[in-house]
Scaffold this motif. Structure first.
Motif, PDB file in Angstrom:
ATOM      1  N   ARG A 103      52.661  37.389  32.113  1.00  0.00           N
ATOM      2  CA  ARG A 103      51.437  36.828  31.870  1.00  0.00           C
ATOM      3  C   ARG A 103      52.057  35.644  31.038  1.00  0.00           C
ATOM      4  O   ARG A 103      51.317  34.231  31.075  1.00  0.00           O
ATOM      5  N   GLY A 104      52.927  35.552  30.137  1.00  0.00           N
ATOM      6  CA  GLY A 104      53.186  34.512  29.082  1.00  0.00           C
ATOM      7  C   GLY A 104      54.044  33.811  29.871  1.00  0.00           C
ATOM      8  O   GLY A 104      54.231  32.642  29.175  1.00  0.00           O
ATOM      9  N   SER A 105      54.726  33.866  30.930  1.00  0.00           N
ATOM     10  CA  SER A 105      55.286  32.976  31.822  1.00  0.00           C
ATOM     11  C   SER A 105      54.219  32.176  33.033  1.00  0.00           C
ATOM     12  O   SER A 105      54.818  31.496  33.618  1.00  0.00           O
ATOM     13  N   GLY A 106      52.926  32.431  32.738  1.00  0.00           N
ATOM     14  CA  GLY A 106      52.127  31.753  33.672  1.00  0.00           C
ATOM     15  C   GLY A 106      51.381  32.608  34.936  1.00  0.00           C
ATOM     16  O   GLY A 106      50.754  32.129  35.498  1.00  0.00           O
ATOM     17  N   ALA A 107      51.798  33.776  34.659  1.00  0.00           N
ATOM     18  CA  ALA A 107      51.168  34.661  35.678  1.00  0.00           C
ATOM     19  C   ALA A 107      49.714  35.029  35.273  1.00  0.00           C
ATOM     20  O   ALA A 107      49.419  35.440  34.335  1.00  0.00           O
ATOM     21  N   PHE A 108      49.001  35.035  36.388  1.00  0.00           N
ATOM     22  CA  PHE A 108      47.326  35.503  36.454  1.00  0.00           C
ATOM     23  C   PHE A 108      47.475  36.475  37.509  1.00  0.00           C
ATOM     24  O   PHE A 108      48.140  36.451  38.465  1.00  0.00           O
ATOM     25  N   PHE A 109      46.838  37.450  37.064  1.00  0.00           N
ATOM     26  CA  PHE A 109      46.863  38.805  38.045  1.00  0.00           C
ATOM     27  C   PHE A 109      45.548  38.798  38.935  1.00  0.00           C
ATOM     28  O   PHE A 109      44.470  38.718  38.470  1.00  0.00           O
ATOM     29  N   ILE A 110      45.797  39.265  39.884  1.00  0.00           N
ATOM     30  CA  ILE A 110      44.753  39.393  41.130  1.00  0.00           C
ATOM     31  C   ILE A 110      44.792  40.994  41.619  1.00  0.00           C
ATOM     32  O   ILE A 110      45.821  41.416  42.016  1.00  0.00           O
ATOM     33  N   ARG A 111      43.522  41.598  41.881  1.00  0.00           N
ATOM     34  CA  ARG A 111      43.421  42.864  42.361  1.00  0.00           C
ATOM     35  C   ARG A 111      43.600  42.460  44.064  1.00  0.00           C
ATOM     36  O   ARG A 111      43.558  41.621  44.538  1.00  0.00           O
ATOM     37  N   ARG A 112      44.167  43.848  44.703  1.00  0.00           N
ATOM     38  CA  ARG A 112      44.188  43.764  46.086  1.00  0.00           C
ATOM     39  C   ARG A 112      42.957  43.843  46.901  1.00  0.00           C
ATOM     40  O   ARG A 112      43.184  42.990  47.861  1.00  0.00           O
ATOM     41  N   SER A 113      41.892  44.340  46.299  1.00  0.00           N
ATOM     42  CA  SER A 113      40.859  43.900  47.022  1.00  0.00           C
ATOM     43  C   SER A 113      39.730  43.563  46.195  1.00  0.00           C
ATOM     44  O   SER A 113      39.678  43.961  44.744  1.00  0.00           O
ATOM     45  N   PHE A 114      38.652  42.668  46.494  1.00  0.00           N
ATOM     46  CA  PHE A 114      37.704  42.384  45.561  1.00  0.00           C
ATOM     47  C   PHE A 114      36.367  43.145  45.869  1.00  0.00           C
ATOM     48  O   PHE A 114      35.333  42.540  46.538  1.00  0.00           O
ATOM     49  N   ASN A 115      36.240  44.037  45.668  1.00  0.00           N
ATOM     50  CA  ASN A 115      34.988  45.022  45.918  1.00  0.00           C
ATOM     51  C   ASN A 115      33.917  45.116  44.909  1.00  0.00           C
ATOM     52  O   ASN A 115      32.943  45.745  45.096  1.00  0.00           O
ATOM     53  N   SER A 116      33.896  44.190  43.853  1.00  0.00           N
ATOM     54  CA  SER A 116      33.199  43.833  43.036  1.00  0.00           C
ATOM     55  C   SER A 116      32.796  42.332  42.945  1.00  0.00           C
ATOM     56  O   SER A 116      33.503  41.578  42.866  1.00  0.00           O
ATOM     57  N   THR A 117      31.287  42.032  43.255  1.00  0.00           N
ATOM     58  CA  THR A 117      30.981  40.713  43.134  1.00  0.00           C
ATOM     59  C   THR A 117      31.295  40.284  41.367  1.00  0.00           C
ATOM     60  O   THR A 117      31.626  38.877  41.554  1.00  0.00           O
ATOM     61  N   LEU A 118      31.088  41.014  40.465  1.00  0.00           N
ATOM     62  CA  LEU A 118      31.385  40.286  39.142  1.00  0.00           C
ATOM     63  C   LEU A 118      33.020  40.112  39.186  1.00  0.00           C
ATOM     64  O   LEU A 118      33.120  38.750  38.667  1.00  0.00           O
ATOM     65  N   TYR A 119      33.685  40.809  39.565  1.00  0.00           N
ATOM     66  CA  TYR A 119      35.162  40.426  39.522  1.00  0.00           C
ATOM     67  C   TYR A 119      35.454  39.240  40.390  1.00  0.00           C
ATOM     68  O   TYR A 119      36.104  38.449  40.042  1.00  0.00           O
ATOM     69  N   SER A 120      34.775  39.219  41.783  1.00  0.00           N
ATOM     70  CA  SER A 120      35.152  37.893  42.590  1.00  0.00           C
ATOM     71  C   SER A 120      34.679  36.729  41.927  1.00  0.00           C
ATOM     72  O   SER A 120      35.177  35.608  42.019  1.00  0.00           O
ATOM     73  N   THR A 121      33.161  36.757  41.468  1.00  0.00           N
ATOM     74  CA  THR A 121      32.943  35.471  40.642  1.00  0.00           C
ATOM     75  C   THR A 121      33.762  35.075  39.736  1.00  0.00           C
ATOM     76  O   THR A 121      33.887  33.921  39.556  1.00  0.00           O
ATOM     77  N   ILE A 122      34.058  35.912  38.765  1.00  0.00           N
ATOM     78  CA  ILE A 122      34.912  35.502  37.709  1.00  0.00           C
ATOM     79  C   ILE A 122      36.311  35.119  37.981  1.00  0.00           C
ATOM     80  O   ILE A 122      36.826  34.105  37.563  1.00  0.00           O
ATOM     81  N   PHE A 123      36.684  35.752  38.868  1.00  0.00           N
ATOM     82  CA  PHE A 123      38.236  35.179  39.495  1.00  0.00           C
ATOM     83  C   PHE A 123      38.063  33.896  39.984  1.00  0.00           C
ATOM     84  O   PHE A 123      38.827  32.850  39.905  1.00  0.00           O
ATOM     85  N   SER A 124      36.950  33.548  40.812  1.00  0.00           N
ATOM     86  CA  SER A 124      36.827  32.271  41.522  1.00  0.00           C
ATOM     87  C   SER A 124      36.672  31.412  40.475  1.00  0.00           C
ATOM     88  O   SER A 124      37.002  30.136  40.632  1.00  0.00           O
ATOM     89  N   GLU A 125      35.750  31.496  39.425  1.00  0.00           N
ATOM     90  CA  GLU A 125      35.594  30.563  38.522  1.00  0.00           C
ATOM     91  C   GLU A 125      36.844  30.329  37.577  1.00  0.00           C
ATOM     92  O   GLU A 125      37.085  29.068  37.145  1.00  0.00           O
ATOM     93  N   TYR A 126      37.569  31.217  37.549  1.00  0.00           N
ATOM     94  CA  TYR A 126      38.838  31.191  36.653  1.00  0.00           C
ATOM     95  C   TYR A 126      39.667  30.057  37.504  1.00  0.00           C
ATOM     96  O   TYR A 126      40.302  29.076  37.090  1.00  0.00           O
ATOM     97  N   LEU A 127      39.911  30.293  38.754  1.00  0.00           N
ATOM     98  CA  LEU A 127      40.773  29.561  39.546  1.00  0.00           C
ATOM     99  C   LEU A 127      39.955  27.974  39.624  1.00  0.00           C
ATOM    100  O   LEU A 127      40.854  27.084  39.540  1.00  0.00           O
TER     101      LEU A 127
END
Length: 810
Positions: free
Chosen positions: A345-369
C-alpha cells in the motif's frame, strides 16, 4: 571547481534520465543552451559541475551575424525559466527569463539562417510526493510549493546522493518558430508559458501529482454525490442507520486506498535492487525511449501481462530507476496480508476485491478510480485478472477496463493511453506451484507462511528478466470509432450501452495483441518449443542446435513485429543456459551427446513454449501439411490458412487481418524455399524425403502447434458425430474437455492446457461468430454446411492415428 560545488559533491550523486542522452534528438551541429526549471544556486552548481566533469556537453550559443557559433562560459549559457525573489516573502518571477528569450528571438530574426536549441533541464533532490505530516518528511522531500533555502539545505543532506537530472527534447528557436504577427516580446511570453507547462508535466511524471487530494482522499471520495446517495440507499437496503452506513463506507475506502510513501518507495527500491541482482541476472528494458515522452503528455495506464507476483514490482522498480514516479497498482485483496499489505500500500498499491457483490463497494471503488484518473495519476493493472498458469495470455476480464473507460468519459483530464508490456522470465519463482496446479492440485492461498517458504528459493538462479514495452493505445481513438459524440456524455455506474461494451472489448483485445507483438524470445522459450515437439522430449545435440538455429532464422528473416526481440546467445550458449537453470540435461553417448528435458520439467516447459507459440502460428501451420504427405498444392494450403485464421487469431491474439495472415504465409513459404525446407514447381509444394534433416526440421516445427489443431478437431469431430440439435454449447464444452483429458492420459501429451475448458469455450464461441454453427431458441447447436470443409481440411494436417483415437473416444 567552485567552493559550493566542492561542498555539494561531498553529498551529491547524480543519476540521469534518460541515461542515454543521444535519444534526446539534440542536433550536434546546432548551437544550444540549457534552461533550468528554476534559477537555483544548487541546481545551477550541479549542472555546471556535471558539464565540467564531461557528463554533459558544453553549451554553444549564437553571438551575432558577424561571428560564428562559439563555446561560451557554461554559466552564461544556462537560463532559468523562473526566478525566486524576496528574502522572507518568496515570489516567482518569469519576467527576467522572458527578457532573455526576447533578446535571443531578436538575434534569430536578424540572422534567419541561424537557430538555437533550448534544452529543458530539471534537477530533483529526491523524488518524494508532498506530505502533510511529519517535520522530517516536510523538510526532506520534493514538493510543489516554493522551496525555501533551509529546506533546500536539508533536502541536500537527505537526498543529495539520490539527485536526478532530467533532460528533455530541445525546443528549437529558428525562423520556423517565428510568427511575424507577434512581436518578440509576445513570442517570448508564449515560449515561457510552454516551458512552464513542460516543467510542471515533468515534475508530475517524476515526483507524482501535487498530492493535496491524497491527504484528504477518503473524505473527498466519501463526500462525492454518487457515494453519498449510495450510502443512503445502503442504509435503506440493510435497514441500518445512515451513521452505520457511513462507517461501512469509511471502512471500504480504507481497505481500497493506497497510502503512497516516499520512504517506503526508497526502501523497496533498495530491497529490489539487491533482489534483481541477487536472484536474476538483471532486468532488461526494451523500447522505454519510445514511450518516455508520453509520461508528460498523457495519462498512462500500464497494462502488462500477468505471469508472476513479481510483475507487481518489476514495472514500479524499472520506472523508478528510469526517473519516473511508480504507478498506483491494482492488487488483489488476497495480497493485503499483514506487513506485506502495508508495504505494498505504501508503494502505491490499492486493493480490489475479487467480486463486486456490493453496490456500495462498487460505487466507492469506481469513484476512487475516477479520482486517480482525474488527477492524472498513472495506474497499473492486469486485464487478464489472474496469473496465467499455462503461459498463454488469458482472455481479458472487462471489470477494470470498463471502470477505466467510464471514469475517463466522466472525469477525463489528460488524454489517456494504455501502455501494454510483455514481461519475460527465463525461470519463474512460482514454477513449482504452477506445475502442481496444472497437475490438478488446488491453488494455494497466499499467506505469510507461504512467503517465508518462498525465501528458500532465493538460493536458486532464475536467469534474465526482460520487459518489452509495447505500442501505446490511445483510448480517444477507440471511443471516436465507436461513439463520435462520447465527449458530450456521462455514464452511470451500471450503464453499459452496446457501444461502450464494444469499446471495452476492442481495448482489451488490442492490449493483449500488442503484448504479443512485444514478445521477447529467451533461451528457455527456444528450448521448450524445440524439445517438446520431439519424440521423448529429447534430441541429439547437433539436431537441437540446428532446430534452434531454424527458429532464430525464421524470427529474424521474417519478424513477427518490430518490437519482438530475441536472445543474443548462440545455440550452444542457449543449451548451456537451459542446463544451468535446471530445465534440461545433457547425456553423453558414443554416437553423439543427447539433450533432453528433465523428467520433472516437462509440464513446466509447456509454460515457456506457450509464451511464444503465436510467433510460429503461420510457419507451424504450413509445416503441418507436410507431415502426412510429401506434396500439397500451394493454392489449397493458402485457402486453408484463410479458413483457420479466425480461430487461432482468437486463441493466440494474433495481429493480422485474414488477408495479412495469408500474405505472411506467402512470405513464410518463400523463407522455407530459400532455406531449402520446401521445394516448389509453381503450383505444388514438396518437402524432402522422410529421414532427411530438412524433413525432420519441418516435423518438429509442425508439432509446436499441433495440439492446438488437435483440440480444434475434437470439437469439429464431436459436432459432426452428434449432429444438429443434440448438444448445447455447455454440453459440447464438457464433452470435449473429457475427451481431451483422456487423450492426454492415453498419449502422454504432458500439456495441461490441451484440455483447458476456457480454450474450448472460446473456440465454440468463435465457431458461432464465423457461422460454422448456429444456436436455436432452445440453446441447441445447429450445424451449417460450413462445418464440412473444416472437417475435411483437418485430414490434411492430423495423423490418422490421432484422428482415429479421437473418433473412437467419441
Amino acid at each position: 571547481m567552485s567552493l559550493l560545488s566542492k561542498l555539494l559533491y561531498l553529498r551529491v550523486r547524480v543519476e540521469y534520465s534518460p541515461d542515454d542522452l543521444s535519444t534526446l534528438g539534440v542536433a550536434a551541429d546546432k548551437p544550444f543552451m540549457y534552461v533550468l526549471s528554476a534559477d537555483s544556486m544548487v541546481s545551477r552548481s550541479i549542472l555546471l559541475e556535471e558539464i565540467r566533469r564531461g557528463h554533459l556537453p558544453v553549451p554553444v550559443a549564437v553571438i551575432d551575424d558577424d561571428q560564428t557559433s562559439t563555446k561560451l562560459k557554461a554559466d552564461s549559457s544556462i537560463l532559468a525559466n523562473k526566478k525566486i525573489t524576496g528574502l522572507f516573502r518568496r515570489r516567482v518571477d518569469y519576467l527576467h527569463f522572458e527578457q532573455q528569450l526576447e533578446e535571443l528571438i531578436q538575434t534569430i530574426r536578424q540572422n534567419p539562417d541561424k537557430s538555437l536549441q533550448l534544452i529543458p533541464v530539471s534537477v530533483f533532490l529526491g523524488r518524494a510526493p508532498d506530505k502533510n505530516h511529519g517535520l522530517f518528511k516536510i523538510l526532506f522531500s520534493e514538493r510543489w510549493g516554493i522551496t525555501g533555502r533551509l529546506r533546500k539545505f536539508f533536502s541536500i543532506l537527505a537526498h543529495g546522493n539520490h539527485t536526478l537530472v532530467r533532460l528533455s527534447r530541445p525546443i528549437v528557436v529558428d525562423k520556423n518558430l517565428d510568427n511575424r504577427e507577434d512581436d518578440s516580446k509576445a513570442l517570448s511570453h508564449k515560449l515561457s508559458r510552454v516551458l512552464r507547462l513542460h516543467f510542471n508535466r515533468v515534475k508530475t511524471a517524476v515526483v507524482g501529482q501535487d498530492l493535496s487530494h491524497r491527504r484528504t482522499i477518503a473524505k473527498n471520495i466519501l463526500a462525492r454525490p454518487l457515494v453519498q446517495t449510495e450510502i443512503k440507499n445502503y442504509a435503506v437496503r440493510q435497514k441500518v442507520s445512515e451513521d452505520k452506513a457511513q462507517r461501512e463506507a469509511e471502512k471500504i475506502i480504507r481497505e481500497i486506498a493506497a497510502d503512497y510513501s516516499y520512504s517506503n518507495i526508497r526502501l523497496m527500491h533498495k530491497v529490489f535492487r539487491w533482489f534483481w541482482t541477487r536472484v536474476y541476472d538483471g532486468v532488461k528494458l526494451n523500447f522505454y525511449a519510445e514511450f518516455r515522452g508520453l509520461t508528460t503528455e498523457k495519462e498512462i495506464i500500464y497494462t502488462p501481462c500477468h505471469r508472476s507476483h513479481i510483475d507487481y514490482l518489476i514495472l514500479s522498480y524499472s520506472l523508478y530507476e528510469k526517473g519516473l514516479v511508480p504507478p498506483h497498482i491494482a492488487a488483489g485483496i488476497n495480497l493485503n496480508l499483514p506487513i506485506i499489505g502495508r508495504l505494498l500500500r505504501g508503494s502505491g498499491a490499492f486493493f480490489i476485491r475479487r467480486s463486486f457483490n456490493s453496490t456500495l463497494y462498487s460505487t466507492i471503488f469506481s469513484e476512487y478510480l475516477s479520482s486517480l484518473i482525474a488527477h492524472g495519476v498513472s495506474i497499473e493493472y492486469f486485464i487478464e485478472g489472474t496469473r496465467s498458469r499455462t503461459g498463454r495470455l488469458l482472455h481479458p476480464k472487462a471489470g477494470m477496463l470498463a471502470m477505466t473507460v467510464r471514469s475517463y468519459i466522466n472525469e477525463r483530464g489528460k488524454p489517456l493511453v494504455f501502455l501494454p508490456a510483455s514481461l519475460n522470465y527465463e525461470k519463474l519463482m512460482e514454477g513449482a506451484s504452477y506445475k502442481s496446479e496444472l497437475g490438478g492440485e488446488a491453488k494455494k492461498k497466499e499467506s505469510i507462511g507461504g512467503l517465508f517458504k518462498t525465501l528458500k528459493l532465493l538460493k536458486d538462479e532464475y536467469g534474465r528478466l526482460t520487459v518489452n514495452f509495447a505500442e501505446a493505445i490511445e483510448l480517444d481513438d477507440i471511443l471516436d470509432k465507436h461513439k463520435a459524440d462520447w465527449r458530450n456524455l456521462r455514464l452511470g455506474v451500471k450503464e453499459k450501452p452496446t457501444w461502450f461494451k464494444n469499446v471495452v472489448s476492442e481495448a482489451g483485445n488490442l492490449i493483449l495483441t500488442n503484448i504479443n507483438r512485444a514478445s521477447h524470445v529467451n533461451p528457455i522459450n527456444l528450448l521448450a518449443v524445440s524439445l517438446l515437439a520431439t519424440p521423448n522430449q529429447a534430441a541429439s545435440m547437433s539436431n537441437l542446435m540446428a532446430q534452434i538455429h531454424l527458429y532464430k532464422t525464421l524470427l529474424r528473416d521474417l519478424p513477427y513485429s518490430d518490437r519482438t526481440t530475441i536472445t543474443n546467445l548462440s545455440e550452444k550458449e542457449i543449451i548451456d543456459q537451459g542446463i544451468k537453470l535446471g530445465f534440461i540435461e545433457q547425456v553423453s553417448h558414443d554416437l553423439g551427446d543427447v539433450v533432453r528435458v528433465k523428467q520433472d520439467m516437462g509440464v513446466m516447459m509447456t509454460y515457456y513454449r506457450n509464451n511464444v507459440l503465436h510467433l510460429f502460428a503461420a510457419s507451424s501451420f504450413i509445416a503441418m501439411f507436410f507431415i502426412n504427405q510429401a506434396k500439397y498444392p500451394r493454392k489449397d494450403l493458402l485457402r486453408m490458412m484463410a479458413i483457420i485464421y479466425p480461430y487461432i487469431k482468437n486463441e493466440l491474439f494474433l495481429q493480422w487481418s485474414r488477408e495479412e495472415f495469408i500474405d505472411y504465409g506467402r512470405q513464410t513459404l518463400k523463407i522455407f524455399k530459400d532455406h531449402d525446407l520446401l521445394q516448389s514447381d509453381g503450383r505444388q509444394l514438396q518437402r524432402h524425403v522422410g529421414g532427411s534433416l530438412q524433413a525432420g526440421k519441418l516435423r518438429v516445427l509442425a508439432n509446436a502447434l499441433m495440439q492446438t489443431y488437435e483440440r480444434f478437431f475434437i470439437v469439429i469431430a464431436v459436432l459432426k458425430s452428434k449432429g444438429s440439435g443434440t448438444l448445447t454449447a455447455n454440453d459440447l464444452e464438457s464433452l470435449c474437455h473429457q475427451i481431451a483429458s483422456q487423450l492426454t492420459l492415453l498419449y502422454e501429451f504432458n500439456s495441461p492446457d490441451f484440455f483447458d475448458r476456457n480454450l474450448f469455450k472460446h473456440f465454440i464461441k468463435q465457431l458461432s461468430e464465423e457461422a460454422i454453427i448456429e444456436i436455436d431458441d432452445t440453446g441447441k447447436i445447429i450445424l451449417t454446411e460450413n462445418l464440412e470443409p473444416m472437417y475435411q481440411g483437418s485430414k490434411a494436417i492430423l495423423s490418422r492415428r490421432i484422428r482415429h483415437s479421437i473418433l473412437s473416444l467419441i
